[in-house]
Every structure is written in C-alpha cells, then in structure tokens.
Design a protein around this motif. Structure first.
Motif, PDB file in Angstrom:
ATOM      1  N   ILE A 178       0.839  -1.301  -0.007  1.00 12.95           N
ATOM      2  CA  ILE A 178       0.006  -0.025   0.110  1.00 12.95           C
ATOM      3  C   ILE A 178       0.860   1.148   0.087  1.00 12.95           C
ATOM      4  O   ILE A 178       0.549   2.185  -0.783  1.00 12.95           O
ATOM      5  CB  ILE A 178      -1.013   0.009   1.240  1.00 12.95           C
ATOM      6  CG1 ILE A 178      -1.839  -1.004   0.981  1.00 12.95           C
ATOM      7  CG2 ILE A 178      -1.770   1.110   1.353  1.00 12.95           C
ATOM      8  CD1 ILE A 178      -3.119  -0.869   0.071  1.00 12.95           C
ATOM      9  N   LYS A 179       1.863   1.230   0.827  1.00 11.70           N
ATOM     10  CA  LYS A 179       2.755   2.387   0.777  1.00 11.70           C
ATOM     11  C   LYS A 179       3.551   2.676  -0.536  1.00 11.70           C
ATOM     12  O   LYS A 179       3.585   3.764  -0.983  1.00 11.70           O
ATOM     13  CB  LYS A 179       3.950   2.210   1.749  1.00 11.70           C
ATOM     14  CG  LYS A 179       3.434   2.137   3.331  1.00 11.70           C
ATOM     15  CD  LYS A 179       4.599   1.826   4.116  1.00 11.70           C
ATOM     16  CE  LYS A 179       4.043   1.501   5.599  1.00 11.70           C
ATOM     17  NZ  LYS A 179       5.233   1.263   6.604  1.00 11.70           N
ATOM     18  N   GLU A 180       4.013   1.343  -1.263  1.00 11.13           N
ATOM     19  CA  GLU A 180       4.234   1.589  -2.759  1.00 11.13           C
ATOM     20  C   GLU A 180       3.478   2.012  -3.556  1.00 11.13           C
ATOM     21  O   GLU A 180       3.745   2.877  -4.512  1.00 11.13           O
ATOM     22  CB  GLU A 180       5.059   0.302  -2.757  1.00 11.13           C
ATOM     23  CG  GLU A 180       6.307  -0.269  -2.154  1.00 11.13           C
ATOM     24  CD  GLU A 180       7.489   0.788  -2.319  1.00 11.13           C
ATOM     25  OE1 GLU A 180       7.614   1.357  -3.592  1.00 11.13           O
ATOM     26  OE2 GLU A 180       8.085   1.184  -1.364  1.00 11.13           O
ATOM     27  N   ALA A 181       2.408   1.585  -3.280  1.00 16.97           N
ATOM     28  CA  ALA A 181       1.138   2.206  -4.440  1.00 16.97           C
ATOM     29  C   ALA A 181       0.879   3.655  -4.228  1.00 16.97           C
ATOM     30  O   ALA A 181       0.573   4.203  -5.177  1.00 16.97           O
ATOM     31  CB  ALA A 181       0.036   1.162  -3.959  1.00 16.97           C
ATOM     32  N   TYR A 182       1.194   4.012  -2.916  1.00 12.93           N
ATOM     33  CA  TYR A 182       0.938   5.341  -2.677  1.00 12.93           C
ATOM     34  C   TYR A 182       1.899   6.234  -3.324  1.00 12.93           C
ATOM     35  O   TYR A 182       1.581   7.432  -4.047  1.00 12.93           O
ATOM     36  CB  TYR A 182       0.819   5.668  -1.218  1.00 12.93           C
ATOM     37  CG  TYR A 182       1.094   7.255  -0.796  1.00 12.93           C
ATOM     38  CD1 TYR A 182      -0.012   8.162  -1.098  1.00 12.93           C
ATOM     39  CD2 TYR A 182       2.095   7.796  -0.274  1.00 12.93           C
ATOM     40  CE1 TYR A 182       0.105   9.505  -0.888  1.00 12.93           C
ATOM     41  CE2 TYR A 182       2.313   9.018   0.010  1.00 12.93           C
ATOM     42  CZ  TYR A 182       1.379  10.096  -0.305  1.00 12.93           C
ATOM     43  OH  TYR A 182       1.358  11.191  -0.280  1.00 12.93           O
ATOM     44  N   LYS A 183       3.172   5.816  -3.286  1.00 11.78           N
ATOM     45  CA  LYS A 183       4.154   6.588  -3.858  1.00 11.78           C
ATOM     46  C   LYS A 183       4.080   6.691  -5.271  1.00 11.78           C
ATOM     47  O   LYS A 183       4.402   7.615  -5.949  1.00 11.78           O
ATOM     48  CB  LYS A 183       5.486   5.956  -3.443  1.00 11.78           C
ATOM     49  CG  LYS A 183       5.878   6.111  -2.065  1.00 11.78           C
ATOM     50  CD  LYS A 183       7.111   5.210  -1.652  1.00 11.78           C
ATOM     51  CE  LYS A 183       7.399   5.300  -0.185  1.00 11.78           C
ATOM     52  NZ  LYS A 183       8.844   4.330  -0.081  1.00 11.78           N
ATOM     53  N   ARG A 184       3.825   5.578  -6.076  1.00  9.02           N
ATOM     54  CA  ARG A 184       3.516   5.515  -7.619  1.00  9.02           C
ATOM     55  C   ARG A 184       2.227   6.451  -7.934  1.00  9.02           C
ATOM     56  O   ARG A 184       2.314   7.109  -8.854  1.00  9.02           O
ATOM     57  CB  ARG A 184       3.077   4.253  -7.938  1.00  9.02           C
ATOM     58  CG  ARG A 184       4.377   3.177  -7.798  1.00  9.02           C
ATOM     59  CD  ARG A 184       4.053   1.800  -8.788  1.00  9.02           C
ATOM     60  NE  ARG A 184       3.148   1.329  -8.122  1.00  9.02           N
ATOM     61  CZ  ARG A 184       3.041   0.335  -7.168  1.00  9.02           C
ATOM     62  NH1 ARG A 184       4.263   0.063  -6.752  1.00  9.02           N
ATOM     63  NH2 ARG A 184       2.159  -0.406  -6.811  1.00  9.02           N
TER      64      ARG A 184
END
Length: 252
Positions: A178-184
C-alpha cells in the motif's frame, strides 16, 4: 477451542436447516468459508446430493432478489449490493462540489467491491470489475484510492480519517504494498482524480441521509458502457465476475 467447536457446530446445524428448507443444495466457495476460519468449499459432492435427495443449485439462489436476464449496473446495485447509501452520499458530495463527471462516477463506484463482492483489497477488485466499462482514468482512480486514503494531503484538506483510528488502532501502519502504491500514485497524472475520491468519501456517513440514484442516471449513461447482452454476458475480461455476483452459490 471448545467454544469455537460449539459455534461451528451451531453454524453447521443452521446451514443444514436452511438447506432442508430449500429444494436444492447450496454450495459455499472456499473463499466464502475462509471468512469462518474453514478451508475448502462445502455443500459439494454427489454424496451430499444422494444423502439429501436433492440437486445442486445451478440457477438463481431463491434467497436473493431475482435479477433480469440482461442486468445493468443499477440492477446489481438494487439486487446484490448493501451499503450503497455510502457511495450515493460520496457521489452526491462530489456532485455538489461541481466535480467533473469522471470524478463523480469514480465516487459513485469507489466501494463497489465492498458493496457487492469482497472487502479485502476492495480498490483493486472494484477497479478490475468496472475496467471494461469505464474510462481508464475512472478505474485507475478507484484502484488508487485504496492506498491514498491512508495518507493525508493538506493541499486539498484531506486528513487521516478519525474513523480509521477507531477501526484499526492509533498505531496501525498500512502494508508495504500500500505504501508503494501510494508513492506511485502520488506522481501519476490522474493522482488528483483518485485523491478527490478520498476527499468526497464520507467517513462518518449518515445512514438516514436522503440520497437517490436519480441524479446520476445521465452521468452513468454517458460514462459507463452498459453492454446490450447485460453485465456478465458480454464476454468482457470481467464478465465472469459479474456472473458470480449474480449467482454466488451456483455449484459450478
């Protein structure tokens, strides 16, 4: 352990009672049963059919509202959804704020998986469900809102929801994916469309609010491609998902 066993036995007895009241045997998928801590599907096999002297259900579930032969989006909302008041309130909020139609539609559909399919990773499932029928921006925004809602954006007045503190605890941290999806998503060209879903999401919604599908009929008509064959029968990549929602206890 004994208490759990007793609860399971009572649940099984209730299931048998419900089956006895029907002319057919109902099957439950493995995913359905995992919600009760059980592995594997139930209500399957010729032995059960012989035991109960019944056939496996291969048609509509008689306990659910019957759907038309060529269902449209509204039919799924009316016959298979629960909690649509929340989505209608969110879309109404966006409509009153004069958001673009794509954003309003995204708000209307953002929790569609929650309402008619599955809660876990609902943003991803919801986006996949609607992808063949909406503009790519809409499905992308529905997918991305799952991550964005955990992260504030002061530029648009969005704070971390107090409801999440109550639901998940003050120390909850989203999963790494989820954190990575937010960054993208933060650097994506459609970031603000997804962000507006979180802005117009109603985190403490009023179950008695007077909202209606009526204001969105034309918006859906212009922005959601309703197949002539009916949702679930148009051979799209997600038609099978709509068919499963239509007949969730079908044996095969």
């Amino acid at each position: 352990m004994a208490e759990n066993t007793s609860l399971n036995e009572r649940a099984d007895a209730l299931e048998r009672k419900m089956s006895d009241e029907l002319d057919v045997l109902l099957s439950k998928s493995a995913l359905f049963n995992m919600a009760d801590g059980k592995l594997g599907a139930t209500g399957v096999g010729a032995d059960l059919a012989t035991k109960y002297g019944k056939h496996q259900l291969m048609d509509d579930d008689p306990r659910l509202p019957k759907m038309p032969a060529k269902p449209i989006l509204l039919d799924y909302f009316e016959c298979r959804a629960k909690g649509i008041n929340h989505m209608l309130q969110s879309a109404t909020h966006a409509l009153k704020a004069s958001m673009p139609e794509k954003t309003i539609l995204a708000c209307l559909l953002h929790d569609i998986a929650n309402a008619i399919f599955i809660k876990s990773d609902h943003g991803y499932w919801g986006a996949q469900l609607i992808e063949p029928y909406v503009d790519e921006e809409v499905s992308w925004a529905v997918r991305a809102h799952q991550a964005l809602r955990f992260f504030p954006d002061e530029s648009v007045g969005y704070s971390y929801p107090e409801m999440y503190v109550k639901h998940f605890g003050p120390d909850y941290e989203p999963d790494d994916y989820i954190k990575e999806a937010y960054k993208r998503a933060r650097n994506h060209k459609w970031y603000m469309t997804a962000r507006m879903i979180t802005v117009h999401d109603i985190y403490s919604f009023d179950p008695d609010a007077a909202v209606s599908w009526e204001p969105f009929v034309d918006i859906v008509g212009r922005n959601f491609r309703q197949p002539d064959e009916g949702l679930g029968f148009d051979n799209s990549p997600t038609a099978h998902m709509w068919r499963t929602i239509r007949r969730p206890t079908k044996y095969l």
